[in-house]
Design an enzyme around this catalytic site. Structure first.
Site, PDB file in Angstrom:
ATOM      1  N   LYS A  76       0.835  -1.202   0.000  1.00  0.00           N
ATOM      2  CA  LYS A  76       0.000   0.000   0.000  1.00  0.00           C
ATOM      3  C   LYS A  76       0.873   1.257   0.000  1.00  0.00           C
ATOM      4  O   LYS A  76       1.988   1.249   0.537  1.00  0.00           O
ATOM      5  CB  LYS A  76      -0.893  -0.043   1.244  1.00  0.00           C
ATOM      6  CG  LYS A  76      -1.983   1.015   1.329  1.00  0.00           C
ATOM      7  CD  LYS A  76      -2.827   0.736   2.569  1.00  0.00           C
ATOM      8  CE  LYS A  76      -3.971   1.721   2.725  1.00  0.00           C
ATOM      9  NZ  LYS A  76      -4.808   1.392   3.915  1.00  0.00           N
ATOM     10  N   SER A 154      -9.641   1.464   3.356  1.00  0.00           N
ATOM     11  CA  SER A 154      -8.889   2.354   2.470  1.00  0.00           C
ATOM     12  C   SER A 154      -7.946   1.625   1.524  1.00  0.00           C
ATOM     13  O   SER A 154      -7.427   2.220   0.579  1.00  0.00           O
ATOM     14  CB  SER A 154      -8.087   3.350   3.306  1.00  0.00           C
ATOM     15  OG  SER A 154      -7.128   2.680   4.115  1.00  0.00           O
ATOM     16  N   SER A 178      -9.731  -1.160   7.161  1.00  0.00           N
ATOM     17  CA  SER A 178      -9.204  -0.847   5.833  1.00  0.00           C
ATOM     18  C   SER A 178      -8.631  -2.021   5.058  1.00  0.00           C
ATOM     19  O   SER A 178      -8.372  -1.907   3.862  1.00  0.00           O
ATOM     20  CB  SER A 178      -8.143   0.255   5.939  1.00  0.00           C
ATOM     21  OG  SER A 178      -8.757   1.488   6.205  1.00  0.00           O
TER      22      SER A 178
END
Length: 447
Positions: A76, A154, A178
Site C-alpha cells: 500500500k 482504504s 481498511s
C-alpha cells in the site's frame, strides 16, 4: 485463480517457477483495458521480474529465502520505499521529500525474496472505508465491473490488485477496517492482526492508537503465509474441530441494517456452521452501543489524525479530498482533555468487552452490512458519509478492542461478495487463524 499458498506449493514441488507468476501479474497490471492504471501509483515491473528470476535460481538450487521467494505481492502507498516519496494516495505529498529508508515491512518482504510489483492506490491518507480517490482514480470492484462499484477502503488498490491477478497477495493497513472492508466487498480474505505483532516503522500513520498492518489474499493460508514474513514472529496454526467451537454472535448494533444480500449470506453461513457442529451463542454485548457516543465527535481517530495533518490541512486545504478533509477537521475541535477522556473510556470499554468474551473462541458478525454501492451513489456528500459510517461500523469494533479479525467470503458463487468476520481479543491471532481455516472449509463446501 492460483492463490499465494498454491503458488508456493507448486514452486516447492517444481511444478512451476516464480517468474511465471510475476510475469502474469505484471501482464495484468499493464493491461490497457484493466484497472492497473488506477490500482498502482508506482509499478516496479523491471525490479519485480529480476527479483523473481533470481528467486527461480534459488529454488532450483534448493535454497529459497522463504516460502514466498520470487512471488508477486503488492504494498500500500503508506509504506516508505527508500528514495521515493510516500504519498498516501494524496496530492499534498506528491512532492514530499523521498523516504531515507524502507519501512520495516518492506525490508522484510525484500529479505524474504518477494517480488514487490508496486505500490497500490488507496483512500487519501487512509481516512475512509469506501476506497474512493479523486486524485488518482478509483479502482472498480470486480463484481459487475461495468456498474463501477466501489472496491472498499482504504486499501482499495490492494484488494483489486489481488482480485485481478496483479499480485497474489497484498500488504495493507487497517485502522477501522481498511483491510477487511475491501476484502469483503471484493470477495477476498482480509486479515487484521493484533496491532503490535507487526512493526509499523516507516508506515505513514492515521491513528497511532488504532493502526495495524494487515494482508489481503484469496484464502486463509495465503494470509498466514504473507503475515509470517512481515510479522515479528510467525504464527503456528493448529487443526480445529468445529464441534468443539463456541462462538459469540453479538446482538447490539452489528446486525442492524443488513441488506438482503448480506442477510441471506450471513444466515446461510451460520446455518452451515451449526450443521458442522459449532455452538453459536447470541450475546447481547450491550457495551457495543457505547461506541456511538465515544465516536460522536470523531473519536480517537479524528484527534490523532489531526495532530499529524494540522499544518497541511490549515495551510493547503485545497490539496485534500474534501470528504477526507471534513473528517480530519473534526479533530480540531477535540482538546487534549477530550482525548485523555477518550483514552480512559476506551480502556474501560476494552476491559468490559474482553470480560464478556471470556470462554468464547471468537465472535462472528457480518464484516459490513451491505454490498458494494456504485460510485454514482456516493456523489452526494451526505450519502457518502452515511455509507462510510455503515461500512466502518463493524470492523472498527476490533480496532477499538485492539483485537484481531479476519474477513472470509461467505456468499454463494456468482452473487455479490459478502464477508463473514471472525474476531477475537488481543494476542489470539494463532487461534483465530486456526479457527478461520476450519470455517473456510465449511464456507467453501457451501458453494
Amino acid at each position: 485463480m492460483t492463490t499465494l499458498w498454491q503458488a508456493s506449493q507448486q514452486i516447492h514441488s517444481a511444478e512451476a517457477h516464480p517468474e511465471s507468476f510475476t510475469e502474469a501479474a505484471l501482464s495484468a497490471a499493464s493491461d490497457i483495458n484493466g484497472e492497473g492504471k488506477r490500482v498502482f501509483l508506482s509499478l516496479y515491473a523491471e525490479q519485480a521480474l529480476l527479483t523473481s528470476q533470481q528467486a527461480g535460481a534459488r529454488w532450483l538450487a534448493g535454497k529459497p529465502k522463504s516460502a514466498i521467494d520470487g512471488l508477486p505481492v503488492s504494498i500500500k502507498d503508506l509504506f516508505d520505499v527508500a528514495n521515493e516519496a510516500t504519498t498516501a494516495g494524496s496530492n499534498l505529498l506528491a512532492s514530499a521529500q523521498p523516504a531515507q529508508q524502507n519501512a520495516t515491512i518492506v525490508n522484510r518482504l525484500i529479505q524474504a525474496g518477494a517480488a514487490i510489483v508496486g505500490k497500490t492506490n488507496m483512500t487519501e491518507f487512509a481516512y475512509s472505508g469506501l476506497g474512493i480517490n479523486p486524485h488518482y482514480g478509483t479502482p472498480a470492484n470486480p463484481w459487475r465491473r461495468d456498474e463501477k462499484r466501489i472496491p472498499g477502503g482504504s486499501s482499495s488498490g490492494a484488494a483489486v490488485a489481488v482480485s485481478d491477478g496483479m499480485c497474489l497477495a497484498a500488504v495493507g493497513t487497517d485502522t477501522g477496517g481498511s483491510v477487511r472492508i475491501p476484502a469483503a466487498l471484493c470477495g477476498l480474505t482480509g486479515f487484521k492482526p493484533s496491532a503490535r505483532r507487526i512493526d509499523q516503522t516507516g508506515t505513514l500513520p492515521l491513528s497511532t492508537s488504532l493502526d495495524s498492518i494487515g494482508v489481503i489474499a484469496h484464502d486463509v493460508r495465503s494470509c498466514w503465509l504473507l503475515d509470517a514474513v512481515i510479522a515479528d514472529a510467525p504464527l503456528t496454526l493448529s487443526e480445529c474441530d468445529l464441534t468443539q467451537a463456541r462462538f459469540a454472535i453479538p446482538q447490539t448494533r452489528v446486525l442492524d441494517g443488513l441488506d438482503e444480500n448480506v442477510s441471506h449470506a450471513w444466515m446461510n453461513a451460520l446455518e452451515r456452521l451449526r450443521t458442522a457442529g459449532a455452538t453459536l451463542v447470541e450475546l447481547p454485548l450491550e457495551a457495543l452501543a457505547e461506541l456511538e457516543s465515544m465516536n460522536a465527535r470523531g473519536g480517537i481517530t479524528a484527534y490523532e489524525s489531526w495532530q499529524w495533518h494540522q499544518q497541511g490541512a490549515q495551510s493547503n486545504p485545497e490539496a485534500y479530498d474534501p470528504q477526507v478533509l471534513t473528517r480530519l477537521q473534526r479533530g480540531s475541535l477535540l482538546t487534549d482533555q477530550d482525548a485523555e477522556a477518550l483514552y480512559q473510556q476506551r480502556a474501560a470499554w476494552k476491559n468490559k468487552v474482553e470480560a464478556e468474551l471470556t470462554g468464547f473462541d471468537g465472535m462472528l458478525m457480518p464484516t459490513v452490512p451491505r454490498v458494494a454501492p456504485t460510485l454514482a451513489e456516493l456523489d452526494n456528500s451526505a450519502v457518502y458519509m452515511q455509507i462510510n459510517a455503515l461500512m466502518l461500523r463493524n470492523p472498527s469494533i476490533i480496532n477499538m478492542l485492539d483485537g484481531c479479525a479476519i474477513s472470509l467470503p461467505c456468499h454463494q458463487a456468482d452473487t455479490a461478495p459478502v464477508g463473514l468476520m471472525l474476531a477475537s481479543t488481543q494476542g489470539k491471532d494463532a487461534q483465530l487463524l486456526s479457527w478461520a481455516l476450519a470455517i473456510e472449509i465449511i464456507l467453501i463446501r457451501g458453494n
